[in-house]
Design an enzyme around this catalytic site. Structure first.
Site, PDB file in Angstrom:
ATOM      1  N   PRO A   2       8.343 -57.173  55.908  1.00  0.00           N
ATOM      2  CA  PRO A   2       6.663 -57.356  56.163  1.00  0.00           C
ATOM      3  C   PRO A   2       6.496 -58.671  56.062  1.00  0.00           C
ATOM      4  O   PRO A   2       6.868 -59.435  55.130  1.00  0.00           O
ATOM      5  CB  PRO A   2       6.033 -56.503  54.983  1.00  0.00           C
ATOM      6  CG  PRO A   2       6.975 -55.496  54.641  1.00  0.00           C
ATOM      7  CD  PRO A   2       8.323 -55.976  54.817  1.00  0.00           C
ATOM      8  N   GLU A   3       5.927 -59.256  57.268  1.00  0.00           N
ATOM      9  CA  GLU A   3       5.493 -60.723  56.985  1.00  0.00           C
ATOM     10  C   GLU A   3       3.945 -60.890  56.973  1.00  0.00           C
ATOM     11  O   GLU A   3       3.242 -59.948  56.812  1.00  0.00           O
ATOM     12  CB  GLU A   3       6.187 -61.277  58.413  1.00  0.00           C
ATOM     13  CG  GLU A   3       7.771 -61.357  58.168  1.00  0.00           C
ATOM     14  CD  GLU A   3       8.212 -61.785  59.564  1.00  0.00           C
ATOM     15  OE1 GLU A   3       7.672 -62.842  60.279  1.00  0.00           O
ATOM     16  OE2 GLU A   3       9.481 -61.323  59.893  1.00  0.00           O
TER      17      GLU A   3
END
Length: 286
Positions: A2-3
């Protein structure tokens, strides 16, 4: 992993659900507690149980839960972490490692296949965010400030973009996408980029992150939002994980290489190697 767009989507989902709610209990799988929290369960429970969440913020890839005693519960999803809102009676999530029980009959469920995610309690959020650079979507980040981060750097441009001390929130997906949008080869030494190329990259980083948020993140494998639903950004990528498939712009097969230790995807035609500046021979008439 996840960014910024995925973590921001989770924050937007969870903030109205947890703000003002009081934590009743914390449950963690015994085999996970030291990897997750770095402290015994009793210590974590003493820090969270009875506390009310004042707000839920985000910086880079970190979720920042402000507690009513002035401290901060900071969560980092890392590779495969999930944080979803569920009724307390709901069945366990796949690979569930922990849950935070609230006063309204709901939980925050933490799932983590690879168990790399972390929860930490900090006296100040600055202990975390103070180590991070600006986000590419920060309104106050100017193009000139962006360019200065690359000056004199011999490291590949991709490595500079992934360095959270320089730019917070970018990861492998959105760096590959931004470099494609800017028509820059990922292994180009950062200091060789022209002013025009850095201008394109500045705008591309903003654009890909904003599109990622609009599409509620990319669900290639593990990511789900705060309600357990997949995002849509993976349906719109141009190069990431498209090895061997035709480039949407020119038809050339997308290639995969390793840059800075990370799998990297690019179009060899649209993202050509940077031209080295030609040196004039000393003493030669110009």
């Amino acid at each position: 992993m996840p960014e910024l767009p995925e973590v921001e989507t989770i924050r937007r989902d969870l903030a109205p659900l947890v703000t003002g709610r009081t934590i009743v209990d914390v449950e963690v799988d015994p085999g996970t507690i030291h990897l997750l929290a770095g402290v015994p369960l009793e210590t974590l429970r003493a820090s969270l149980a009875g506390r009310t969440i004042r707000s839920l913020g985000r910086r880079g890839k970190y979720l920042l839960f402000e507690l009513d005693d002035g401290r901060w519960w900071v969560a980092h999803l890392r590779m495969t972490g999930r944080l979803v809102w569920r009724p307390h009676a709901a069945p366990p999530e796949p690979y569930e490692r922990a849950r935070v029980v609230f006063d309204n009959g709901h939980d925050l469920r933490w799932s983590d296949l690879r168990k790399f995610g972390t929860w930490r309690i900090h006296a100040s959020a600055e202990e975390v965010v103070g180590r991070l650079g600006p986000e590419p979507i920060d309104a106050g980040l100017t193009e000139a400030q962006f360019r200065r981060a690359f000056e004199g750097r011999t490291a590949p441009v991709k490595a500079v973009l992934l360095d959270q001390r320089r730019f917070a929130g970018l990861g492998n997906i959105y760096v590959d996408e931004a470099l494609f949008a800017a028509r820059i080869r990922p292994d180009t030494p950062a200091g060789q980029l022209s002013r025009a190329a850095l201008g394109r990259l500045y705008r591309a980083c903003r654009d890909v992150l904003e599109r990622g948020i609009a599409h509620r993140g990319a669900s290639f494998r593990d990511y789900v939002d705060g309600q357990g639903n997949e995002g849509r950004q993976h349906m719109f990528v141009q190069v990431f994980r498209r090895t061997g498939k035709p480039c949407y712009a020119c038809g050339t097969p997308i290639e995969r290489s390793i840059v800075g230790g990370r799998a990297t995807h690019y179009c060899p035609r649209c993202q050509r190697p940077a031209r080295r500046p030609q040196r004039r021979e000393a003493g030669r008439a110009g």
